[in-house]
Design a protein around this motif. Structure first.
Motif, PDB file in Angstrom:
ATOM      1  N   UNK A   1      46.871  12.410 -38.446  1.00 37.21           N
ATOM      2  CA  UNK A   1      47.559  11.188 -38.852  1.00 37.21           C
ATOM      3  C   UNK A   1      48.969  11.202 -38.276  1.00 37.21           C
ATOM      4  N   UNK A   2      49.109  10.634 -37.077  1.00 29.88           N
ATOM      5  CA  UNK A   2      50.401  10.644 -36.399  1.00 29.88           C
ATOM      6  C   UNK A   2      51.411   9.752 -37.101  1.00 29.88           C
ATOM      7  N   UNK A   3      50.964   8.642 -37.645  1.00 39.90           N
ATOM      8  CA  UNK A   3      51.814   7.753 -38.433  1.00 39.90           C
ATOM      9  C   UNK A   3      51.000   7.247 -39.615  1.00 39.90           C
ATOM     10  N   UNK A   4      51.690   6.800 -40.643  1.00 33.46           N
ATOM     11  CA  UNK A   4      51.015   6.272 -41.821  1.00 33.46           C
ATOM     12  C   UNK A   4      50.733   4.786 -41.601  1.00 33.46           C
ATOM     13  N   UNK A   5      49.457   4.432 -41.495  1.00 35.95           N
ATOM     14  CA  UNK A   5      49.074   3.040 -41.264  1.00 35.95           C
ATOM     15  C   UNK A   5      48.309   2.475 -42.467  1.00 35.95           C
ATOM     16  N   UNK A   6      48.586   3.010 -43.640  1.00 36.62           N
ATOM     17  CA  UNK A   6      47.863   2.626 -44.857  1.00 36.62           C
ATOM     18  C   UNK A   6      47.845   1.127 -45.110  1.00 36.62           C
ATOM     19  N   UNK A   7      48.933   0.428 -44.979  1.00 36.76           N
ATOM     20  CA  UNK A   7      48.996  -0.992 -45.319  1.00 36.76           C
ATOM     21  C   UNK A   7      48.899  -1.910 -44.106  1.00 36.76           C
ATOM     22  N   UNK A   8      48.442  -1.398 -42.986  1.00 39.52           N
ATOM     23  CA  UNK A   8      48.302  -2.217 -41.782  1.00 39.52           C
ATOM     24  C   UNK A   8      47.037  -3.075 -41.867  1.00 39.52           C
ATOM     25  N   UNK A   9      47.073  -4.260 -41.263  1.00 38.59           N
ATOM     26  CA  UNK A   9      45.906  -5.153 -41.302  1.00 38.59           C
ATOM     27  C   UNK A   9      44.808  -4.697 -40.353  1.00 38.59           C
ATOM     28  N   UNK A  10      45.174  -4.112 -39.214  1.00 41.89           N
ATOM     29  CA  UNK A  10      44.179  -3.759 -38.205  1.00 41.89           C
ATOM     30  C   UNK A  10      44.026  -2.248 -38.020  1.00 41.89           C
ATOM     31  N   UNK A  11      45.118  -1.516 -37.936  1.00 41.82           N
ATOM     32  CA  UNK A  11      45.040  -0.068 -37.726  1.00 41.82           C
ATOM     33  C   UNK A  11      44.484   0.634 -38.964  1.00 41.82           C
ATOM     34  N   UNK A  12      43.636   1.653 -38.711  1.00 41.18           N
ATOM     35  CA  UNK A  12      43.094   2.471 -39.789  1.00 41.18           C
ATOM     36  C   UNK A  12      43.523   3.932 -39.684  1.00 41.18           C
ATOM     37  N   UNK A  13      43.737   4.425 -38.442  1.00 37.46           N
ATOM     38  CA  UNK A  13      44.171   5.807 -38.258  1.00 37.46           C
ATOM     39  C   UNK A  13      44.650   6.007 -36.827  1.00 37.46           C
ATOM     40  N   UNK A  14      45.698   6.814 -36.676  1.00 32.00           N
ATOM     41  CA  UNK A  14      46.203   7.209 -35.362  1.00 32.00           C
ATOM     42  C   UNK A  14      46.137   8.727 -35.320  1.00 32.00           C
ATOM     43  N   UNK A  15      45.354   9.281 -34.377  1.00 30.31           N
ATOM     44  CA  UNK A  15      45.133  10.730 -34.328  1.00 30.31           C
ATOM     45  C   UNK A  15      45.454  11.282 -32.941  1.00 30.31           C
ATOM     46  N   UNK A  16      45.832  12.540 -32.919  1.00 32.06           N
ATOM     47  CA  UNK A  16      46.208  13.251 -31.696  1.00 32.06           C
ATOM     48  C   UNK A  16      44.962  13.759 -30.992  1.00 32.06           C
ATOM     49  N   UNK A  17      44.898  13.526 -29.685  1.00 25.99           N
ATOM     50  CA  UNK A  17      43.780  14.010 -28.878  1.00 25.99           C
ATOM     51  C   UNK A  17      44.192  15.085 -27.891  1.00 25.99           C
ATOM     52  N   UNK A  18      45.474  15.436 -27.867  1.00 24.93           N
ATOM     53  CA  UNK A  18      45.931  16.511 -27.004  1.00 24.93           C
ATOM     54  C   UNK A  18      46.512  16.048 -25.687  1.00 24.93           C
ATOM     55  N   UNK A  19      47.076  17.022 -24.971  1.00 24.47           N
ATOM     56  CA  UNK A  19      47.693  16.772 -23.677  1.00 24.47           C
ATOM     57  C   UNK A  19      47.275  17.898 -22.739  1.00 24.47           C
ATOM     58  N   UNK A  20      46.750  17.530 -21.569  1.00 22.32           N
ATOM     59  CA  UNK A  20      46.228  18.517 -20.646  1.00 22.32           C
ATOM     60  C   UNK A  20      46.357  17.995 -19.220  1.00 22.32           C
ATOM     61  N   UNK A  21      46.952  18.806 -18.343  1.00 20.28           N
ATOM     62  CA  UNK A  21      47.093  18.488 -16.923  1.00 20.28           C
ATOM     63  C   UNK A  21      47.706  17.109 -16.672  1.00 20.28           C
ATOM     64  N   UNK A  22      48.733  16.776 -17.457  1.00 30.16           N
ATOM     65  CA  UNK A  22      49.470  15.540 -17.231  1.00 30.16           C
ATOM     66  C   UNK A  22      48.906  14.311 -17.919  1.00 30.16           C
ATOM     67  N   UNK A  23      47.803  14.451 -18.625  1.00 30.77           N
ATOM     68  CA  UNK A  23      47.206  13.341 -19.357  1.00 30.77           C
ATOM     69  C   UNK A  23      47.313  13.614 -20.858  1.00 30.77           C
ATOM     70  N   UNK A  24      47.565  12.574 -21.636  1.00 29.83           N
ATOM     71  CA  UNK A  24      47.666  12.702 -23.087  1.00 29.83           C
ATOM     72  C   UNK A  24      46.757  11.667 -23.731  1.00 29.83           C
ATOM     73  N   UNK A  25      45.980  12.120 -24.722  1.00 29.09           N
ATOM     74  CA  UNK A  25      45.034  11.238 -25.405  1.00 29.09           C
ATOM     75  C   UNK A  25      45.440  11.015 -26.856  1.00 29.09           C
ATOM     76  N   UNK A  26      45.313   9.771 -27.281  1.00 26.76           N
ATOM     77  CA  UNK A  26      45.552   9.366 -28.668  1.00 26.76           C
ATOM     78  C   UNK A  26      44.340   8.561 -29.101  1.00 26.76           C
ATOM     79  N   UNK A  27      43.837   8.851 -30.292  1.00 20.68           N
ATOM     80  CA  UNK A  27      42.735   8.076 -30.849  1.00 20.68           C
ATOM     81  C   UNK A  27      43.283   7.060 -31.833  1.00 20.68           C
ATOM     82  N   UNK A  28      42.817   5.826 -31.726  1.00 23.27           N
ATOM     83  CA  UNK A  28      43.264   4.766 -32.617  1.00 23.27           C
ATOM     84  C   UNK A  28      42.048   4.130 -33.279  1.00 23.27           C
ATOM     85  N   UNK A  29      41.896   4.373 -34.574  1.00 20.62           N
ATOM     86  CA  UNK A  29      40.839   3.728 -35.335  1.00 20.62           C
ATOM     87  C   UNK A  29      41.326   2.378 -35.808  1.00 20.62           C
TER      88      UNK A  29
END
Length: 181
Positions: free
Chosen positions: A124-152
Motif C-alpha cells: 500500500x504505497x498510498x492510502x486510497x481508502x476514500x477514492x472513487x476509482x482507486x482501490x490499491x497502489x502496490x510496489x512491483x519493484x525496480x530492475x535494470x532501469x524499469x520500475x513497476x507499480x500495480x494499480x487496482x
C-alpha cells in the motif's frame, strides 16, 4: 400507445425549446475522451524515482510518480495480473481491474545502486481508502532501469498518462483514471 406518448413528449419538449440528444451525441463524462487501451512512450532515463503520491479530483483519481530529473517513458495498460519487476511474480491487488504501470526510470541511483524510493509498505504505497476509482497502489519493484507499480481500480475505466516538467529540474509521470465512462 407508448409510441404515441413518446411522440407527444418529444413534440411538447420541442415546443418548450428542449432538444433530446441521442446517446451518440451525448457529451462524454466530464469531457473525458481517453479510452482504456495501453499507453506507451519509449524514452529511457537514468533519473531516479523519488516518490509516489495520489490525489482525488472531481472526474478522476490521479497517481503521480516524482522523478529527480527527466522522466523516462512508460507502458501503462490493463492486465489480468500485475507482475513484479525482475521476478515476474504476481502482485495481489484489490479491485475489479488492474493497471500495470511500468516507468522507464529506476528507483535507485544508477551509479551507486542505492535506493531512492523504498516504500514503507510495498502493498500500500498510498492510502486510497476514500477514492472513487482507486482501490490499491502496490510496489512491483525496480530492475535494470524499469520500475513497476500495480494499480487496482474499481473497473476497467478510461485513463490517460502524461509527463510534466518540474518542480525545479525534476519531472513527474501522471496517470489519471476516470471515475466512469
Amino acid at each position: 400507445m407508448r409510441r404515441i406518448v413518446r411522440i407527444l413528449l418529444v413534440v411538447l419538449l420541442a415546443a418548450a425549446g428542449v432538444t433530446l440528444a441521442s446517446p451518440a451525441q451525448a457529451a462524454p463524462y466530464c469531457g473525458i475522451r481517453w479510452g482504456s487501451l495501453t499507453k506507451t512512450a519509449s524514452a529511457m532515463s537514468s533519473a531516479p524515482i523519488t516518490g509516489i503520491r495520489t490525489g482525488r479530483h472531481a472526474c478522476y483519481d490521479r497517481l503521480v510518480i516524482d522523478v529527480a530529473g527527466p522522466a523516462g517513458g512508460y507502458t501503462v495498460g490493463y492486465v489480468r495480473q500485475v507482475s513484479a519487476e525482475g521476478s515476474g511474480f504476481s502482485i495481489a491487488l484489490r479491485g475489479g481491474a488492474f493497471l500495470q504501470i511500468v516507468v522507464h526510470n529506476p528507483a535507485y541511483n544508477v551509479d551507486t545502486g542505492q535506493g531512492t524510493y523504498t516504500p514503507a509498505n510495498p502493498k500500500q504505497l498510498t492510502n486510497v481508502t476514500w477514492y472513487r476509482t482507486f482501490r490499491q497502489v502496490a510496489w512491483g519493484g525496480s530492475f535494470e532501469g524499469y520500475t513497476t507499480i500495480g494499480l487496482g481500480v474499481r473497473a476497467r475505466l478510461p485513463f490517460r498518462v502524461f509527463t510534466l516538467a518540474g518542480p525545479g529540474s525534476g519531472s513527474r509521470i501522471v496517470v489519471d483514471v476516470a471515475h466512469r465512462w
